[in-house]
Design a protein around this motif. Structure first.
Motif, PDB file in Angstrom:
ATOM      1  N   LEU A   4      16.022  18.087  23.738  1.00  0.00           N
ATOM      2  CA  LEU A   4      16.417  18.490  22.387  1.00  0.00           C
ATOM      3  C   LEU A   4      17.746  17.809  22.090  1.00  0.00           C
ATOM      4  N   SER A   5      17.854  17.186  20.917  1.00  0.00           N
ATOM      5  CA  SER A   5      19.084  16.485  20.563  1.00  0.00           C
ATOM      6  C   SER A   5      19.439  16.730  19.106  1.00  0.00           C
ATOM      7  N   LEU A   6      20.735  16.578  18.811  1.00  0.00           N
ATOM      8  CA  LEU A   6      21.259  16.695  17.453  1.00  0.00           C
ATOM      9  C   LEU A   6      21.699  15.306  17.022  1.00  0.00           C
ATOM     10  N   HIS A   7      21.249  14.870  15.835  1.00  0.00           N
ATOM     11  CA  HIS A   7      21.582  13.554  15.292  1.00  0.00           C
ATOM     12  C   HIS A   7      22.278  13.773  13.953  1.00  0.00           C
ATOM     13  N   THR A  28      13.599   6.601   2.417  1.00  0.00           N
ATOM     14  CA  THR A  28      13.395   7.879   1.772  1.00  0.00           C
ATOM     15  C   THR A  28      14.307   7.868   0.550  1.00  0.00           C
ATOM     16  N   ALA A  29      13.750   8.159  -0.602  1.00  0.00           N
ATOM     17  CA  ALA A  29      14.490   8.014  -1.856  1.00  0.00           C
ATOM     18  C   ALA A  29      15.670   8.968  -1.958  1.00  0.00           C
ATOM     19  N   ASP A  30      15.515  10.166  -1.437  1.00  0.00           N
ATOM     20  CA  ASP A  30      16.552  11.180  -1.646  1.00  0.00           C
ATOM     21  C   ASP A  30      17.172  11.713  -0.363  1.00  0.00           C
ATOM     22  N   GLY A  31      16.834  11.128   0.777  1.00  0.00           N
ATOM     23  CA  GLY A  31      17.388  11.606   2.034  1.00  0.00           C
ATOM     24  C   GLY A  31      16.804  12.932   2.480  1.00  0.00           C
ATOM     25  N   SER A  32      15.670  13.353   1.885  1.00  0.00           N
ATOM     26  CA  SER A  32      15.130  14.676   2.178  1.00  0.00           C
ATOM     27  C   SER A  32      14.334  14.749   3.471  1.00  0.00           C
ATOM     28  N   GLY A  33      14.123  13.648   4.121  1.00  0.00           N
ATOM     29  CA  GLY A  33      13.385  13.661   5.376  1.00  0.00           C
ATOM     30  C   GLY A  33      13.704  12.435   6.178  1.00  0.00           C
ATOM     31  N   GLU A  34      13.296  12.431   7.464  1.00  0.00           N
ATOM     32  CA  GLU A  34      13.476  11.223   8.246  1.00  0.00           C
ATOM     33  C   GLU A  34      12.698  10.131   7.530  1.00  0.00           C
ATOM     34  N   ASP A  45      24.214  14.176   6.978  1.00  0.00           N
ATOM     35  CA  ASP A  45      23.107  15.079   7.263  1.00  0.00           C
ATOM     36  C   ASP A  45      22.965  15.192   8.771  1.00  0.00           C
ATOM     37  N   ALA A  46      22.376  16.302   9.215  1.00  0.00           N
ATOM     38  CA  ALA A  46      22.231  16.586  10.644  1.00  0.00           C
ATOM     39  C   ALA A  46      20.800  17.035  10.912  1.00  0.00           C
ATOM     40  N   TRP A  47      20.245  16.508  11.995  1.00  0.00           N
ATOM     41  CA  TRP A  47      18.851  16.747  12.352  1.00  0.00           C
ATOM     42  C   TRP A  47      18.745  17.191  13.802  1.00  0.00           C
ATOM     43  N   LEU A  48      17.955  18.209  14.069  1.00  0.00           N
ATOM     44  CA  LEU A  48      17.548  18.533  15.431  1.00  0.00           C
ATOM     45  C   LEU A  48      16.259  17.771  15.697  1.00  0.00           C
ATOM     46  N   THR A  57      10.891  23.324  22.146  1.00  0.00           N
ATOM     47  CA  THR A  57      10.645  22.750  23.468  1.00  0.00           C
ATOM     48  C   THR A  57       9.161  22.762  23.831  1.00  0.00           C
ATOM     49  N   MET A  58       8.309  23.058  22.858  1.00  0.00           N
ATOM     50  CA  MET A  58       6.868  23.099  23.114  1.00  0.00           C
ATOM     51  C   MET A  58       6.116  22.052  22.287  1.00  0.00           C
ATOM     52  N   VAL A  59       6.833  21.155  21.592  1.00  0.00           N
ATOM     53  CA  VAL A  59       6.174  20.184  20.721  1.00  0.00           C
ATOM     54  C   VAL A  59       5.343  19.197  21.530  1.00  0.00           C
ATOM     55  N   GLY A  60       4.249  18.729  20.940  1.00  0.00           N
ATOM     56  CA  GLY A  60       3.405  17.743  21.593  1.00  0.00           C
ATOM     57  C   GLY A  60       3.761  16.321  21.191  1.00  0.00           C
ATOM     58  N   GLU A  61       4.443  16.161  20.046  1.00  0.00           N
ATOM     59  CA  GLU A  61       4.936  14.879  19.567  1.00  0.00           C
ATOM     60  C   GLU A  61       6.377  15.078  19.123  1.00  0.00           C
ATOM     61  N   ARG A  62       7.134  13.983  19.035  1.00  0.00           N
ATOM     62  CA  ARG A  62       8.518  14.072  18.567  1.00  0.00           C
ATOM     63  C   ARG A  62       8.527  14.691  17.175  1.00  0.00           C
ATOM     64  N   GLU A  63       9.351  15.719  17.008  1.00  0.00           N
ATOM     65  CA  GLU A  63       9.466  16.403  15.716  1.00  0.00           C
ATOM     66  C   GLU A  63      10.928  16.593  15.382  1.00  0.00           C
ATOM     67  N   TRP A  64      11.248  16.734  14.101  1.00  0.00           N
ATOM     68  CA  TRP A  64      12.632  16.875  13.653  1.00  0.00           C
ATOM     69  C   TRP A  64      12.727  17.918  12.568  1.00  0.00           C
ATOM     70  N   ARG A  65      13.918  18.499  12.459  1.00  0.00           N
ATOM     71  CA  ARG A  65      14.223  19.497  11.433  1.00  0.00           C
ATOM     72  C   ARG A  65      15.611  19.220  10.887  1.00  0.00           C
ATOM     73  N   LEU A  66      15.726  19.198   9.572  1.00  0.00           N
ATOM     74  CA  LEU A  66      17.027  19.077   8.927  1.00  0.00           C
ATOM     75  C   LEU A  66      17.769  20.396   9.112  1.00  0.00           C
ATOM     76  N   VAL A  67      19.001  20.352   9.631  1.00  0.00           N
ATOM     77  CA  VAL A  67      19.762  21.583   9.860  1.00  0.00           C
ATOM     78  C   VAL A  67      21.020  21.663   9.004  1.00  0.00           C
ATOM     79  N   ALA A  68      21.459  20.545   8.419  1.00  0.00           N
ATOM     80  CA  ALA A  68      22.626  20.560   7.531  1.00  0.00           C
ATOM     81  C   ALA A  68      22.604  19.322   6.649  1.00  0.00           C
TER      82      ALA A  68
END
Length: 150
Positions: free
Chosen positions: A98-101, A128-134, A22-25, A5-16
């Motif tokens: 904060l959202s889950l996608h 993305t070739a392998d789905g490893s990132g947005e 796949d699921a991203w915060l 909740t302190m990010v200055g730009e939109r950021e994402w993290r793979l969670v599953a």
């Protein structure tokens, strides 16, 4: 994640990640946005965990004009979409969100769109070739085809 909740730009993290989804915060600062895009062949769902997001969806009115419908997604709201769904998502509030996608199959491409006159026009396709990132424009296909809007 700590500091989401302190990010200055939109950021994402793979969670599953599984072979089926796949699921991203995604952390959204005030004003954070992702412009009109689709999720390739993936269906998806967005669940707002904290704050409020605005989804904008192109559609045609009874006269055939291209319009942009907006809806608020507040904390606790979940919405799903089919493959090919075009939308943008913005945090228009003064606070963080904060959202889950979740995407199935896992997200591998996104096409960006622009509204030009009365048409929705496809722009770059990010892969993305392998789905490893947005998806990022590591392989970009510039398109200029109009997209049919229901």
């Amino acid at each position: 994640w700590p500091g989401a909740t302190m990010v200055g730009e939109r950021e994402w993290r793979l969670v599953a990640r599984t072979p089926g989804f796949d699921a991203w915060l995604i952390a959204w600062p005030a004003g954070g946005q992702v412009a009109l895009h689709d999720h390739g062949t993936s269906a998806g769902a967005i669940s707002v965990i904290e704050g409020e997001l605005t989804e904008t969806i192109p559609w045609r009115d009874d006269a055939g004009r291209l319009c942009l419908a907006r809806r608020s997604l507040r904390a606790g709201a979940t919405t799903g979409f089919a493959p090919g769904h075009v939308h943008d998502v913005t945090n228009e509030s003064a606070g963080h969100a904060l959202s889950l996608h979740v995407y199935s199959p896992p997200l591998t491409s996104m096409t960006r769109y622009e509204v030009t006159g009365n048409a929705l026009v496809a722009g770059e396709v990010c892969w993305t070739a392998d789905g490893s990132g947005e998806p990022a424009p590591e392989r970009v296909h510039a398109a200029s085809a109009e997209r049919a809007v229901p």
